[in-house]
Design a protein around this motif. Sequence first.
Motif, PDB file in Angstrom:
ATOM      1  N   VAL A 109      22.221  -3.503 -40.469  1.00 31.00           N
ATOM      2  CA  VAL A 109      22.327  -4.963 -40.535  1.00 31.00           C
ATOM      3  C   VAL A 109      21.608  -5.560 -39.323  1.00 31.00           C
ATOM      4  O   VAL A 109      21.751  -5.066 -38.200  1.00 31.00           O
ATOM      5  CB  VAL A 109      23.800  -5.399 -40.570  1.00 31.00           C
ATOM      6  N   ASP A 160      26.499  -3.417 -48.455  1.00 30.61           N
ATOM      7  CA  ASP A 160      27.769  -3.127 -49.122  1.00 30.61           C
ATOM      8  C   ASP A 160      27.735  -1.695 -49.648  1.00 30.61           C
ATOM      9  O   ASP A 160      26.813  -1.318 -50.384  1.00 30.61           O
ATOM     10  CB  ASP A 160      27.995  -4.086 -50.290  1.00 30.61           C
ATOM     11  N   TYR A 162      25.257 -15.099 -54.486  1.00 29.18           N
ATOM     12  CA  TYR A 162      25.116 -13.682 -54.145  1.00 29.18           C
ATOM     13  C   TYR A 162      23.875 -13.100 -54.817  1.00 29.18           C
ATOM     14  O   TYR A 162      23.655 -13.242 -56.012  1.00 29.18           O
ATOM     15  CB  TYR A 162      26.354 -12.913 -54.601  1.00 29.18           C
ATOM     16  N   GLY A 190      22.096  -9.306 -54.421  1.00 30.91           N
ATOM     17  CA  GLY A 190      22.057  -8.005 -53.760  1.00 30.91           C
ATOM     18  C   GLY A 190      21.099  -7.074 -54.450  1.00 30.91           C
ATOM     19  O   GLY A 190      20.868  -7.163 -55.665  1.00 30.91           O
ATOM     20  N   GLN A 196      32.646  -2.144 -49.798  1.00 29.77           N
ATOM     21  CA  GLN A 196      33.002  -2.516 -48.437  1.00 29.77           C
ATOM     22  C   GLN A 196      31.748  -2.842 -47.632  1.00 29.77           C
ATOM     23  O   GLN A 196      30.722  -2.170 -47.784  1.00 29.77           O
ATOM     24  CB  GLN A 196      33.768  -1.380 -47.744  1.00 29.77           C
ATOM     25  N   ALA A 197      31.845  -3.850 -46.785  1.00 32.60           N
ATOM     26  CA  ALA A 197      30.726  -4.205 -45.923  1.00 32.60           C
ATOM     27  C   ALA A 197      30.616  -3.195 -44.779  1.00 32.60           C
ATOM     28  O   ALA A 197      31.626  -2.840 -44.154  1.00 32.60           O
ATOM     29  CB  ALA A 197      30.913  -5.610 -45.359  1.00 32.60           C
ATOM     30  N   ASP A 221      27.884  -1.801 -41.393  1.00 30.02           N
ATOM     31  CA  ASP A 221      26.786  -2.195 -40.518  1.00 30.02           C
ATOM     32  C   ASP A 221      25.603  -1.245 -40.623  1.00 30.02           C
ATOM     33  O   ASP A 221      24.461  -1.626 -40.348  1.00 30.02           O
ATOM     34  CB  ASP A 221      27.254  -2.256 -39.062  1.00 30.02           C
ATOM     35  N   THR A 271      20.897  -8.861 -43.893  1.00 30.08           N
ATOM     36  CA  THR A 271      22.070  -9.620 -43.450  1.00 30.08           C
ATOM     37  C   THR A 271      23.382  -8.914 -43.773  1.00 30.08           C
ATOM     38  O   THR A 271      24.399  -9.172 -43.123  1.00 30.08           O
ATOM     39  CB  THR A 271      22.094 -11.010 -44.108  1.00 30.08           C
ATOM     40  N   ALA A 272      23.369  -8.033 -44.773  1.00 36.42           N
ATOM     41  CA  ALA A 272      24.610  -7.333 -45.140  1.00 36.42           C
ATOM     42  C   ALA A 272      24.266  -6.079 -45.925  1.00 36.42           C
ATOM     43  O   ALA A 272      23.242  -6.007 -46.611  1.00 36.42           O
ATOM     44  CB  ALA A 272      25.523  -8.235 -45.954  1.00 36.42           C
ATOM     45  N   HIS A 329      31.263 -16.202 -55.246  1.00 37.52           N
ATOM     46  CA  HIS A 329      29.963 -15.902 -54.623  1.00 37.52           C
ATOM     47  C   HIS A 329      28.841 -16.455 -55.499  1.00 37.52           C
ATOM     48  O   HIS A 329      28.110 -15.709 -56.157  1.00 37.52           O
ATOM     49  CB  HIS A 329      29.788 -14.396 -54.446  1.00 37.52           C
ATOM     50  N   ARG A 355      21.609  -6.900 -48.830  1.00 34.81           N
ATOM     51  CA  ARG A 355      21.345  -8.339 -48.946  1.00 34.81           C
ATOM     52  C   ARG A 355      20.399  -8.769 -47.830  1.00 34.81           C
ATOM     53  O   ARG A 355      20.498  -8.283 -46.703  1.00 34.81           O
ATOM     54  CB  ARG A 355      22.647  -9.129 -48.883  1.00 34.81           C
TER      55      ARG A 355
END
Length: 433
Positions: free
Chosen positions: A261, A280, A247, A249, A284-285, A287, A277-278, A244, A298
Amino acid sequence: MSSTTIEAGTTSLLRFATAGSVDDGKSTLVGRLLHDSKAVLADQLEAVEHASRSRGAAAPDLALLTDGLRAEREQGITIDVAYRYFATPRRRFVLADTPGHVQYTRNMVTGASTAELAVVLVDARNGVVEQTRRHAAVAALLRVPHVVLAVNKMDLVDYAEPVFAAIAEEFGRYASSLGVPDVTAIPVSALAGDNVVEPSAHMDWYGGPTVLEHLETVPVVADPSGEPARFPVQYVIRPQTAEHPDYRGYAGQIASGVLRVGEQVTVLPSGRTSTVTAIDALGQAVDVAWAPQSVTVRLADDLDVSRGDLIAPAAAAPAPTQDVEATVCHVADRPLRPGDRVLLKHTTRTVKAIVKAVPSRLALDDLSQHADPGELAANDIGRVVLRTAEPLALDAYADSRRTGSFLLIDPADGTTLTAGMAGTSFGGRLGAP
Protein backbone atom coordinates in the motif's frame (compact mmCIF):
# COMPACT_ATOMS: atom_id res chain seq x y z
CA MET A 1 11.05 -8.64 4.28
CA SER A 2 14.35 -10.07 3.27
CA SER A 3 15.00 -12.90 0.84
CA THR A 4 15.12 -16.18 2.70
CA THR A 5 14.95 -19.87 2.06
CA ILE A 6 12.92 -22.52 3.80
CA GLU A 7 15.11 -25.03 5.54
CA ALA A 8 14.34 -28.51 6.74
CA GLY A 9 11.91 -28.82 9.62
CA THR A 10 9.16 -26.71 8.06
CA THR A 11 6.23 -27.85 5.95
CA SER A 12 7.27 -26.04 2.81
CA LEU A 13 6.15 -27.12 -0.66
CA LEU A 14 8.51 -28.61 -3.25
CA ARG A 15 7.43 -29.16 -6.84
CA PHE A 16 9.62 -31.70 -8.60
CA ALA A 17 9.60 -33.72 -11.80
CA THR A 18 11.08 -37.09 -12.69
CA ALA A 19 12.54 -38.06 -16.06
CA GLY A 20 14.46 -41.00 -17.43
CA SER A 21 14.92 -43.21 -20.44
CA VAL A 22 12.57 -46.11 -21.14
CA ASP A 23 13.10 -49.01 -18.71
CA ASP A 24 15.43 -47.03 -16.44
CA GLY A 25 13.02 -47.75 -13.58
CA LYS A 26 11.56 -44.28 -13.15
CA SER A 27 8.03 -45.39 -12.32
CA THR A 28 9.44 -47.99 -9.92
CA LEU A 29 11.49 -45.28 -8.19
CA VAL A 30 8.44 -43.06 -7.80
CA GLY A 31 6.36 -46.00 -6.59
CA ARG A 32 9.06 -46.93 -4.08
CA LEU A 33 9.26 -43.32 -2.90
CA LEU A 34 5.49 -43.19 -2.35
CA HIS A 35 5.33 -46.65 -0.76
CA ASP A 36 8.25 -46.34 1.62
CA SER A 37 7.28 -42.82 2.70
CA LYS A 38 3.83 -44.19 3.67
CA ALA A 39 2.12 -42.01 1.03
CA VAL A 40 0.11 -44.88 -0.47
CA LEU A 41 -3.41 -45.62 0.77
CA ALA A 42 -4.36 -49.19 1.56
CA ASP A 43 -6.86 -49.45 -1.32
CA GLN A 44 -4.25 -48.14 -3.77
CA LEU A 45 -1.74 -50.74 -2.65
CA GLU A 46 -4.40 -53.45 -2.85
CA ALA A 47 -5.21 -52.43 -6.45
CA VAL A 48 -1.52 -52.56 -7.36
CA GLU A 49 -1.14 -55.99 -5.76
CA HIS A 50 -4.15 -57.26 -7.70
CA ALA A 51 -2.82 -55.84 -11.00
CA SER A 52 0.61 -57.33 -10.29
CA ARG A 53 -0.83 -60.79 -9.63
CA SER A 54 -2.86 -60.61 -12.85
CA ARG A 55 0.42 -60.02 -14.72
CA GLY A 56 2.08 -63.00 -13.04
CA ALA A 57 4.32 -60.99 -10.70
CA ALA A 58 5.21 -62.55 -7.36
CA ALA A 59 5.57 -59.19 -5.60
CA PRO A 60 3.71 -55.87 -6.00
CA ASP A 61 4.98 -53.91 -9.01
CA LEU A 62 5.34 -50.45 -7.50
CA ALA A 63 5.61 -48.90 -10.96
CA LEU A 64 1.86 -49.36 -11.28
CA LEU A 65 1.32 -46.70 -8.62
CA THR A 66 2.14 -44.06 -11.24
CA ASP A 67 1.48 -45.81 -14.56
CA GLY A 68 -2.23 -45.26 -14.14
CA LEU A 69 -3.47 -45.24 -17.71
CA ARG A 70 -4.61 -48.57 -19.15
CA ALA A 71 -2.33 -48.09 -22.17
CA GLU A 72 0.61 -47.44 -19.88
CA ARG A 73 0.02 -50.58 -17.85
CA GLU A 74 -0.41 -52.71 -20.95
CA GLN A 75 2.78 -51.41 -22.57
CA GLY A 76 4.78 -51.05 -19.37
CA ILE A 77 5.67 -47.43 -20.17
CA THR A 78 4.71 -43.95 -19.01
CA ILE A 79 2.83 -41.90 -21.62
CA ASP A 80 1.10 -39.02 -19.87
CA VAL A 81 2.35 -36.72 -17.09
CA ALA A 82 1.16 -38.24 -13.81
CA TYR A 83 0.83 -35.81 -10.91
CA ARG A 84 1.05 -37.11 -7.37
CA TYR A 85 0.64 -35.21 -4.11
CA PHE A 86 2.18 -36.46 -0.89
CA ALA A 87 3.70 -35.14 2.30
CA THR A 88 6.13 -36.03 5.05
CA PRO A 89 6.43 -34.33 8.44
CA ARG A 90 9.17 -32.13 6.96
CA ARG A 91 7.72 -31.03 3.61
CA ARG A 92 4.80 -31.23 1.16
CA PHE A 93 5.41 -32.39 -2.42
CA VAL A 94 3.86 -32.09 -5.86
CA LEU A 95 5.41 -34.73 -8.12
CA ALA A 96 5.18 -34.70 -11.91
CA ASP A 97 6.13 -38.13 -13.27
CA THR A 98 7.01 -37.50 -16.93
CA PRO A 99 7.43 -39.94 -19.84
CA GLY A 100 10.80 -41.21 -21.01
CA HIS A 101 10.11 -41.72 -24.70
CA VAL A 102 11.63 -39.14 -27.05
CA GLN A 103 8.24 -38.65 -28.73
CA TYR A 104 6.88 -37.42 -25.39
CA THR A 105 9.49 -34.71 -24.83
CA ARG A 106 6.64 -32.19 -24.86
CA ASN A 107 5.15 -33.95 -21.82
CA MET A 108 8.40 -33.51 -19.91
CA VAL A 109 8.36 -29.80 -20.76
CA THR A 110 4.85 -29.62 -19.33
CA GLY A 111 5.80 -31.44 -16.13
CA ALA A 112 9.06 -29.59 -15.51
CA SER A 113 7.82 -26.10 -16.38
CA THR A 114 6.84 -25.36 -12.76
CA ALA A 115 9.34 -27.70 -11.05
CA GLU A 116 11.98 -26.51 -8.62
CA LEU A 117 13.86 -29.81 -8.87
CA ALA A 118 14.23 -32.51 -11.51
CA VAL A 119 15.15 -36.14 -10.80
CA VAL A 120 16.93 -37.59 -13.85
CA LEU A 121 17.28 -41.39 -13.79
CA VAL A 122 20.13 -43.34 -15.35
CA ASP A 123 20.43 -47.12 -15.63
CA ALA A 124 23.76 -48.00 -13.99
CA ARG A 125 24.39 -50.61 -16.70
CA ASN A 126 23.96 -48.12 -19.55
CA GLY A 127 25.30 -44.88 -18.10
CA VAL A 128 24.57 -41.48 -19.65
CA VAL A 129 22.70 -41.98 -22.93
CA GLU A 130 21.20 -39.61 -25.49
CA GLN A 131 17.88 -39.38 -23.66
CA THR A 132 19.71 -38.55 -20.42
CA ARG A 133 21.37 -35.60 -22.16
CA ARG A 134 18.03 -34.58 -23.62
CA HIS A 135 16.37 -34.53 -20.20
CA ALA A 136 19.24 -32.55 -18.69
CA ALA A 137 19.01 -30.04 -21.55
CA VAL A 138 15.26 -29.61 -21.06
CA ALA A 139 15.79 -29.06 -17.32
CA ALA A 140 18.41 -26.42 -18.10
CA LEU A 141 16.20 -24.82 -20.74
CA LEU A 142 13.34 -24.52 -18.25
CA ARG A 143 15.64 -23.06 -15.59
CA VAL A 144 15.01 -25.85 -13.08
CA PRO A 145 17.35 -24.79 -10.24
CA HIS A 146 18.15 -28.24 -8.78
CA VAL A 147 18.85 -31.57 -10.52
CA VAL A 148 19.21 -34.99 -8.87
CA LEU A 149 21.01 -37.68 -10.84
CA ALA A 150 19.59 -40.98 -9.60
CA VAL A 151 21.86 -43.79 -10.78
CA ASN A 152 19.39 -46.67 -10.62
CA LYS A 153 19.74 -50.47 -10.71
CA MET A 154 22.95 -50.43 -8.71
CA ASP A 155 22.04 -53.95 -7.58
CA LEU A 156 22.65 -55.13 -11.15
CA VAL A 157 26.25 -53.84 -11.13
CA ASP A 158 27.06 -55.31 -7.71
CA TYR A 159 26.72 -51.90 -6.05
CA ALA A 160 30.12 -50.95 -7.51
CA GLU A 161 31.32 -47.49 -6.49
CA PRO A 162 33.50 -46.97 -9.63
CA VAL A 163 30.45 -47.45 -11.88
CA PHE A 164 28.53 -44.80 -9.97
CA ALA A 165 31.49 -42.41 -9.82
CA ALA A 166 32.10 -42.59 -13.58
CA ILE A 167 28.44 -41.88 -14.41
CA ALA A 168 28.22 -39.04 -11.90
CA GLU A 169 31.39 -37.44 -13.27
CA GLU A 170 30.22 -37.64 -16.91
CA PHE A 171 26.77 -36.26 -16.13
CA GLY A 172 28.25 -33.51 -13.97
CA ARG A 173 30.46 -32.32 -16.83
CA TYR A 174 27.54 -32.24 -19.24
CA ALA A 175 25.22 -30.46 -16.80
CA SER A 176 27.90 -27.88 -16.09
CA SER A 177 28.20 -27.15 -19.82
CA LEU A 178 24.45 -26.49 -19.85
CA GLY A 179 24.66 -24.04 -16.98
CA VAL A 180 22.79 -26.24 -14.49
CA PRO A 181 23.62 -24.64 -11.11
CA ASP A 182 23.17 -27.60 -8.74
CA VAL A 183 23.55 -31.36 -9.35
CA THR A 184 23.36 -34.05 -6.66
CA ALA A 185 24.19 -37.64 -7.63
CA ILE A 186 22.67 -40.51 -5.61
CA PRO A 187 23.21 -44.28 -6.21
CA VAL A 188 19.92 -46.17 -5.81
CA SER A 189 18.14 -49.43 -6.42
CA ALA A 190 14.47 -48.58 -6.78
CA LEU A 191 13.47 -52.25 -6.91
CA ALA A 192 15.25 -53.08 -3.63
CA GLY A 193 14.68 -49.70 -2.00
CA ASP A 194 18.36 -48.79 -1.59
CA ASN A 195 18.88 -45.05 -0.89
CA VAL A 196 15.34 -44.12 -1.93
CA VAL A 197 13.82 -43.55 1.50
CA GLU A 198 16.11 -45.66 3.68
CA PRO A 199 19.94 -45.71 3.47
CA SER A 200 21.43 -48.69 1.68
CA ALA A 201 23.19 -51.44 3.59
CA HIS A 202 24.95 -52.45 0.38
CA MET A 203 26.66 -49.12 -0.37
CA ASP A 204 28.52 -48.13 2.77
CA TRP A 205 30.93 -46.23 0.54
CA TYR A 206 28.19 -43.63 -0.10
CA GLY A 207 27.79 -41.06 2.64
CA GLY A 208 25.29 -38.67 1.01
CA PRO A 209 21.53 -38.30 1.49
CA THR A 210 18.81 -40.64 0.30
CA VAL A 211 16.49 -39.38 -2.42
CA LEU A 212 13.76 -38.50 0.08
CA GLU A 213 16.19 -36.87 2.50
CA HIS A 214 17.50 -34.65 -0.30
CA LEU A 215 13.97 -33.77 -1.39
CA GLU A 216 13.10 -32.83 2.18
CA THR A 217 16.13 -30.61 2.71
CA VAL A 218 16.95 -28.96 -0.61
CA PRO A 219 16.49 -25.18 -0.23
CA VAL A 220 13.32 -23.77 -1.75
CA VAL A 221 12.86 -20.07 -2.41
CA ALA A 222 10.16 -18.98 0.01
CA ASP A 223 10.26 -15.19 -0.08
CA PRO A 224 9.66 -13.66 -3.52
CA SER A 225 10.54 -10.12 -2.43
CA GLY A 226 13.77 -10.21 -4.40
CA GLU A 227 11.82 -10.24 -7.69
CA PRO A 228 9.92 -7.22 -9.06
CA ALA A 229 6.20 -7.40 -8.38
CA ARG A 230 3.98 -8.60 -11.20
CA PHE A 231 0.20 -8.58 -10.81
CA PRO A 232 -1.82 -9.79 -13.82
CA VAL A 233 -5.39 -8.53 -13.54
CA GLN A 234 -7.88 -11.37 -13.78
CA TYR A 235 -11.14 -9.64 -12.94
CA VAL A 236 -12.48 -6.15 -12.20
CA ILE A 237 -14.73 -6.04 -9.14
CA ARG A 238 -17.51 -3.43 -9.05
CA PRO A 239 -19.97 -4.50 -6.33
CA GLN A 240 -22.26 -1.44 -6.78
CA THR A 241 -23.49 -1.59 -3.18
CA ALA A 242 -24.88 1.27 -1.11
CA GLU A 243 -22.05 0.75 1.38
CA HIS A 244 -19.33 0.99 -1.31
CA PRO A 245 -20.84 2.81 -4.30
CA ASP A 246 -17.46 3.75 -5.79
CA TYR A 247 -15.58 0.50 -5.10
CA ARG A 248 -13.34 -0.58 -7.97
CA GLY A 249 -10.93 -3.42 -7.28
CA TYR A 250 -8.63 -5.41 -9.52
CA ALA A 251 -8.51 -9.09 -8.58
CA GLY A 252 -5.90 -11.67 -9.47
CA GLN A 253 -2.94 -13.70 -8.26
CA ILE A 254 0.41 -12.03 -7.65
CA ALA A 255 2.80 -13.74 -10.06
CA SER A 256 6.01 -12.56 -8.36
CA GLY A 257 7.37 -10.07 -5.88
CA VAL A 258 5.62 -7.97 -3.25
CA LEU A 259 2.93 -5.30 -3.50
CA ARG A 260 2.60 -2.62 -0.83
CA VAL A 261 0.00 0.00 0.00
CA GLY A 262 1.35 3.42 -0.95
CA GLU A 263 3.57 2.07 -3.73
CA GLN A 264 3.57 3.81 -7.11
CA VAL A 265 2.68 1.38 -9.88
CA THR A 266 2.33 1.32 -13.65
CA VAL A 267 -0.54 -0.34 -15.50
CA LEU A 268 0.67 -2.11 -18.62
CA PRO A 269 0.49 -1.97 -21.58
CA SER A 270 -1.10 1.49 -21.31
CA GLY A 271 1.78 2.87 -19.22
CA ARG A 272 -0.49 4.91 -16.94
CA THR A 273 0.67 5.30 -13.34
CA SER A 274 -1.14 5.40 -10.04
CA THR A 275 -0.68 4.52 -6.37
CA VAL A 276 -1.87 1.44 -4.49
CA THR A 277 -4.39 2.70 -1.93
CA ALA A 278 -5.59 -0.65 -0.56
CA ILE A 279 -5.02 -4.39 -0.81
CA ASP A 280 -7.73 -6.85 0.20
CA ALA A 281 -6.81 -10.47 0.95
CA LEU A 282 -9.48 -12.98 2.02
CA GLY A 283 -11.84 -10.10 2.76
CA GLN A 284 -9.36 -8.33 5.03
CA ALA A 285 -7.38 -5.18 4.35
CA VAL A 286 -3.60 -5.74 4.41
CA ASP A 287 -0.62 -3.45 3.91
CA VAL A 288 1.58 -5.98 2.10
CA ALA A 289 0.89 -8.97 -0.18
CA TRP A 290 3.26 -11.29 -2.01
CA ALA A 291 3.32 -14.11 -4.55
CA PRO A 292 1.44 -16.39 -4.91
CA GLN A 293 -1.37 -14.76 -2.92
CA SER A 294 -4.69 -13.98 -4.59
CA VAL A 295 -5.73 -10.44 -3.71
CA THR A 296 -7.77 -7.45 -4.81
CA VAL A 297 -5.83 -4.24 -5.44
CA ARG A 298 -7.33 -0.74 -5.37
CA LEU A 299 -5.68 2.26 -7.01
CA ALA A 300 -5.87 5.98 -6.27
CA ASP A 301 -6.86 6.94 -9.82
CA ASP A 302 -9.82 5.88 -11.92
CA LEU A 303 -7.88 4.24 -14.75
CA ASP A 304 -9.02 2.06 -17.62
CA VAL A 305 -7.85 -1.30 -16.24
CA SER A 306 -9.27 -4.61 -17.44
CA ARG A 307 -8.51 -8.33 -17.56
CA GLY A 308 -5.11 -8.98 -19.11
CA ASP A 309 -3.49 -5.77 -17.90
CA LEU A 310 -0.38 -6.05 -15.74
CA ILE A 311 0.24 -3.95 -12.63
CA ALA A 312 3.92 -3.54 -11.76
CA PRO A 313 6.08 -1.16 -9.69
CA ALA A 314 6.69 2.03 -11.66
CA ALA A 315 10.43 1.77 -11.07
CA ALA A 316 10.70 -1.84 -12.32
CA ALA A 317 8.04 -2.24 -15.00
CA PRO A 318 8.84 -4.23 -18.16
CA ALA A 319 8.70 -2.41 -21.48
CA PRO A 320 5.69 -3.52 -23.56
CA THR A 321 6.54 -4.86 -27.00
CA GLN A 322 4.87 -6.32 -30.06
CA ASP A 323 8.01 -8.10 -31.28
CA VAL A 324 8.70 -11.30 -29.40
CA GLU A 325 11.74 -13.56 -29.77
CA ALA A 326 11.57 -16.78 -27.81
CA THR A 327 12.64 -20.36 -27.46
CA VAL A 328 9.64 -22.67 -27.73
CA CYS A 329 8.71 -26.33 -27.42
CA HIS A 330 6.14 -27.27 -30.02
CA VAL A 331 3.56 -29.59 -28.46
CA ALA A 332 0.93 -30.00 -31.18
CA ASP A 333 0.91 -32.68 -33.85
CA ARG A 334 0.52 -30.17 -36.67
CA PRO A 335 3.71 -28.21 -37.45
CA LEU A 336 4.34 -24.55 -36.66
CA ARG A 337 5.43 -22.58 -39.73
CA PRO A 338 6.25 -18.96 -40.61
CA GLY A 339 3.07 -17.13 -41.55
CA ASP A 340 0.87 -19.06 -39.12
CA ARG A 341 -1.67 -16.92 -37.33
CA VAL A 342 -2.03 -17.83 -33.67
CA LEU A 343 -3.27 -16.57 -30.33
CA LEU A 344 -0.62 -15.77 -27.73
CA LYS A 345 -1.66 -16.24 -24.10
CA HIS A 346 0.55 -14.50 -21.54
CA THR A 347 -0.64 -14.62 -17.91
CA THR A 348 -4.28 -13.43 -18.17
CA ARG A 349 -3.85 -11.64 -21.52
CA THR A 350 -4.58 -13.24 -24.91
CA VAL A 351 -3.70 -11.42 -28.14
CA LYS A 352 -3.52 -12.24 -31.83
CA ALA A 353 -0.06 -12.91 -33.26
CA ILE A 354 1.68 -14.09 -36.40
CA VAL A 355 4.75 -16.31 -36.67
CA LYS A 356 7.23 -14.17 -38.61
CA ALA A 357 10.13 -16.63 -38.64
CA VAL A 358 11.50 -19.91 -37.29
CA PRO A 359 15.25 -19.10 -37.24
CA SER A 360 16.52 -22.36 -35.78
CA ARG A 361 15.78 -25.74 -34.24
CA LEU A 362 17.76 -27.13 -31.32
CA ALA A 363 19.12 -30.68 -31.45
CA LEU A 364 19.05 -31.72 -27.81
CA ASP A 365 21.36 -34.67 -28.27
CA ASP A 366 24.40 -32.51 -29.16
CA LEU A 367 22.95 -29.00 -28.59
CA SER A 368 23.64 -27.97 -32.18
CA GLN A 369 21.49 -25.33 -33.88
CA HIS A 370 19.85 -26.23 -37.19
CA ALA A 371 19.32 -22.94 -39.03
CA ASP A 372 16.11 -22.21 -40.95
CA PRO A 373 14.34 -25.55 -40.38
CA GLY A 374 11.22 -24.23 -42.08
CA GLU A 375 8.91 -25.57 -39.40
CA LEU A 376 8.77 -27.03 -35.92
CA ALA A 377 7.20 -30.48 -35.54
CA ALA A 378 5.81 -32.06 -32.38
CA ASN A 379 8.42 -32.19 -29.56
CA ASP A 380 10.81 -29.86 -31.43
CA ILE A 381 12.51 -27.08 -29.49
CA GLY A 382 13.54 -24.04 -31.47
CA ARG A 383 13.60 -20.28 -31.87
CA VAL A 384 10.64 -18.28 -33.15
CA VAL A 385 10.02 -14.63 -33.96
CA LEU A 386 6.48 -13.37 -33.36
CA ARG A 387 4.60 -10.15 -34.04
CA THR A 388 1.60 -9.48 -31.80
CA ALA A 389 -1.42 -7.35 -32.62
CA GLU A 390 -1.21 -5.63 -29.22
CA PRO A 391 1.73 -4.85 -26.91
CA LEU A 392 2.68 -7.38 -24.24
CA ALA A 393 4.53 -6.78 -20.95
CA LEU A 394 6.85 -9.80 -21.13
CA ASP A 395 9.78 -10.45 -18.83
CA ALA A 396 12.74 -12.53 -19.93
CA TYR A 397 12.18 -16.15 -18.92
CA ALA A 398 15.60 -16.14 -17.27
CA ASP A 399 14.29 -13.44 -14.91
CA SER A 400 10.81 -14.83 -14.30
CA ARG A 401 9.51 -18.27 -15.21
CA ARG A 402 5.93 -17.07 -14.62
CA THR A 403 5.81 -13.79 -16.57
CA GLY A 404 8.44 -14.84 -19.11
CA SER A 405 6.42 -17.79 -20.39
CA PHE A 406 3.49 -17.95 -22.78
CA LEU A 407 1.40 -20.31 -24.91
CA LEU A 408 0.58 -20.23 -28.59
CA ILE A 409 -2.98 -21.37 -29.30
CA ASP A 410 -4.79 -22.36 -32.50
CA PRO A 411 -7.46 -19.66 -32.99
CA ALA A 412 -9.69 -22.11 -34.88
CA ASP A 413 -10.21 -24.75 -32.21
CA GLY A 414 -8.35 -23.57 -29.09
CA THR A 415 -5.69 -26.29 -29.27
CA THR A 416 -2.44 -25.50 -27.47
CA LEU A 417 0.29 -25.42 -30.10
CA THR A 418 3.48 -24.26 -28.43
CA ALA A 419 4.96 -23.45 -25.02
CA GLY A 420 7.23 -20.42 -25.20
CA MET A 421 10.00 -18.87 -23.12
CA ALA A 422 10.76 -15.23 -23.89
CA GLY A 423 14.32 -14.00 -24.23
CA THR A 424 17.51 -15.31 -25.71
CA SER A 425 19.70 -16.43 -22.81
CA PHE A 426 19.20 -19.83 -21.21
CA GLY A 427 22.51 -20.52 -19.54
CA GLY A 428 25.42 -22.59 -20.78
CA ARG A 429 25.24 -23.29 -24.50
CA LEU A 430 21.44 -23.40 -24.73
CA GLY A 431 19.85 -20.76 -26.87
CA ALA A 432 23.14 -19.60 -28.30
CA PRO A 433 22.99 -18.68 -31.98
